[in-house]
Write a protein that holds these residues in place. Structure first.
Motif, PDB file in Angstrom:
ATOM      1  N   THR A  74     -18.767  16.715   6.734  1.00 57.49           N
ATOM      2  CA  THR A  74     -19.531  16.782   5.493  1.00 57.49           C
ATOM      3  C   THR A  74     -19.276  15.519   4.686  1.00 57.49           C
ATOM      4  N   GLN A  76     -18.914  13.913   1.200  1.00 56.60           N
ATOM      5  CA  GLN A  76     -18.549  14.381  -0.134  1.00 56.60           C
ATOM      6  C   GLN A  76     -18.392  13.190  -1.072  1.00 56.60           C
ATOM      7  N   PRO A  80     -17.681  13.667  -9.938  1.00 57.68           N
ATOM      8  CA  PRO A  80     -18.911  14.407 -10.258  1.00 57.68           C
ATOM      9  C   PRO A  80     -19.980  13.462 -10.776  1.00 57.68           C
ATOM     10  N   ALA A 305     -27.318  18.900   1.526  1.00 54.63           N
ATOM     11  CA  ALA A 305     -27.079  20.101   0.715  1.00 54.63           C
ATOM     12  C   ALA A 305     -27.753  20.005  -0.647  1.00 54.63           C
ATOM     13  N   LYS A 306     -27.853  18.797  -1.186  1.00 48.77           N
ATOM     14  CA  LYS A 306     -28.515  18.571  -2.475  1.00 48.77           C
ATOM     15  C   LYS A 306     -29.738  17.711  -2.213  1.00 48.77           C
ATOM     16  N   ILE A 313     -23.782  17.162  -9.007  1.00 47.62           N
ATOM     17  CA  ILE A 313     -22.876  17.470  -7.903  1.00 47.62           C
ATOM     18  C   ILE A 313     -21.454  17.394  -8.446  1.00 47.62           C
ATOM     19  N   ALA A 314     -20.637  18.339  -8.012  1.00 47.81           N
ATOM     20  CA  ALA A 314     -19.245  18.379  -8.450  1.00 47.81           C
ATOM     21  C   ALA A 314     -18.397  17.484  -7.542  1.00 47.81           C
ATOM     22  N   GLY A 316     -15.970  16.520  -4.816  1.00 49.45           N
ATOM     23  CA  GLY A 316     -15.596  17.163  -3.569  1.00 49.45           C
ATOM     24  C   GLY A 316     -16.645  18.094  -3.005  1.00 49.45           C
ATOM     25  N   GLU A 317     -17.815  18.182  -3.653  1.00 47.88           N
ATOM     26  CA  GLU A 317     -18.866  19.064  -3.146  1.00 47.88           C
ATOM     27  C   GLU A 317     -19.590  18.402  -1.984  1.00 47.88           C
ATOM     28  N   SER A 318     -20.004  19.207  -0.998  1.00 48.94           N
ATOM     29  CA  SER A 318     -20.706  18.692   0.170  1.00 48.94           C
ATOM     30  C   SER A 318     -22.099  18.217  -0.221  1.00 48.94           C
ATOM     31  N   ILE A 319     -22.424  16.984   0.169  1.00 52.39           N
ATOM     32  CA  ILE A 319     -23.742  16.424  -0.119  1.00 52.39           C
ATOM     33  C   ILE A 319     -24.656  16.552   1.088  1.00 52.39           C
TER      34      ILE A 319
END
Length: 450
Positions: A74, A76, A80, A305-306, A313-314, A316-319
């Protein structure tokens, strides 16, 4: 016809004389032929029972990569932010360092576009303050040196005054002893003069003049004693001056050193603030570099994912998911826990991939068609949640094998057979009927870290 006589009916007579009853009678050679066939099949079955059979352990699994860096990962972002622009889409091939998307910051402390310039101004002010403290420290060091030099001169002068007072005291004490000796001599003389006067040897005038001399000598003794007391007091004062100079020097030096310690503390604190500002400037520069999300390695973009513009996006969030290019393929094969002790690293594996038709004879791998070769590379030390153990099988190409297909994709299904030792077919049937595990010719070696 009934085998009563030794003469048999000629078959040609049956054709010449078509007697229906003769044709309905069974042929006496049919049972013999059937017996011969049963005997043949029995012999063949006995021979087959002693043919070699390759024992195996079957399992199912999926295709994966042998090394973690080749497995799907993933993408990331460290910070943010808000998506400003996408530069790739599903299925695009990207190279390491290619820009995937651009984001903007969502924290108010980083909204200022000239934040680095502001931080540099604060840094310059702190550096100036640090230099001022450094100059103050140097000035205080010079002041301490000047105090040490001045006190040496004052102490030398005070010691000289003490010595002078001591010398005067010694001289006055000597003078006092001399004057007292003279006074004593005068007292002895006046006593003799008193006797002489009483004897009529001298006149009253001479006696009175001698008495005047005694009074003068007595006055000299008193004056010298007073002078001696003054000299002693001067010596005490000189010593007090010496102690005062030392105490004053210690006080001045202590104050200067205290001021220097305060300056050093302030300079150290300022140096810490300078380091903190430099660290903050570096962090801001790195953070601004993270506004551009780049590909960590060559591969294909899968399932972002986005997807929208302006989405937040936060950290560490998966992009998105990245499938690395040209992975070193391997097979995750899951086997039962009871079969794991029989498997060692290096065992040969036959594999059947989903989508590739194959005819597999697990006991006779040499006659299998459409399967591919593999070798056990890793045996997990712990079981999976369903109680099975995972094997990692890497590709090998045995004589007569085809290389693994280039069209294989990570995640496709696989069925595999881990090849063990050869046993007779009768033993394999007996083992299956009794539910025994496969046998080995030797005890498996102790497990070693992969």
């Amino acid at each position: 016809m009934l085998n009563i006589s030794n003469e048999r009916v000629d078959v040609k007579d049956l054709d010449r004389y078509p007697i229906k009853a003769l044709r309905t009678l069974p042929n006496p050679d049919t049972s013999r032929r059937l017996g011969r066939w049963w005997l043949f099949f029995l012999l063949v079955g006995l021979v087959v029972m002693f043919l070699p059979w390759r024992q195996n352990i079957d399992g199912t699994g999926t295709l994966t990569a042998l090394t973690p860096k080749d497995r799907p990962q993933t993408i990331q972002n460290v910070i943010p932010g808000r998506i400003e622009r996408w530069l790739v889409k599903d299925g695009d091939f990207v190279r390491q360092g290619d820009t995937l998307l651009i984001i903007s910051d969502i924290k108010d402390e980083f909204f200022d576009p000239a934040i680095i310039q502001r931080l540099n101004e604060q840094l310059a002010a702190k550096i100036g303050s640090e230099q001022a403290y450094l100059a103050k420290i140097k000035a205080l060091d010079g002041q301490i040196l000047a105090l040490e030099a001045g006190v040496r001169v004052n102490l030398d002068a005070a010691r000289n005054r003490v010595k002078q007072s001591q010398y005067r005291l010694d001289a006055d004490e000597a003078d006092l002893r001399a004057i007292r000796r003279n006074y004593q001599i005068t007292l002895d003389r006046i006593a003799r003069y008193e006797k002489a006067y009483q004897g009529g040897l001298i006149s009253l005038t001479d006696l009175e003049s001698r008495r005047v001399s005694v009074q003068e000598d007595n006055a000299k003794v008193i004056a010298q004693e007073n002078k001696l007391r003054i000299t002693r007091q001067e010596l005490v004062n000189a010593r007090l001056d010496l102690s005062t100079i030392q105490a004053q020097f210690q006080e001045d030096v202590a104050k200067a050193r205290s001021d220097r310690s305060s300056a050093v503390s302030s300079r150290t604190q300022t140096a810490g603030e300078v380091a903190k500002l430099r660290n903050e400037i570096s962090n801001v520069k790195v953070r601004q570099g993270l506004y551009v999300v780049r590909a960590p390695q060559n591969g294909f973009i899968v399932r972002p994912a986005k997807t929208g513009i302006g989405e937040n996006i936060a950290a560490g969030e998966s992009i998105a998911t990245l499938q690395p290019d040209k992975p070193q393929l391997a097979v995750e094969l899951y086997v039962r826990a009871m079969d794991v002790p029989l498997i060692q690293r290096g065992r040969t594996v036959r594999l059947q991939f989903d989508g590739w038709p194959a005819i597999q004879f697990s006991g006779w791998p040499s006659v299998a068609v459409g399967t591919f070769g593999g070798k056990v590379e890793v045996i997990d030390a712990v079981s999976s949640p369903d109680g099975r153990y995972r094997l990692l099988v890497r590709p090998i190409q045995q004589p007569g094998d085809q290389p693994w297909p280039a069209q294989l994709r990570v995640g496709s299904g696989v069925r595999g057979w881990v090849m063990l030792d050869d046993v007779p077919i009768w033993y394999e049937l007996w083992r299956l009927l009794n539910g025994f595990p496969p046998s080995l010719k030797a005890e498996p070696a102790k497990a070693t870290p992969s």
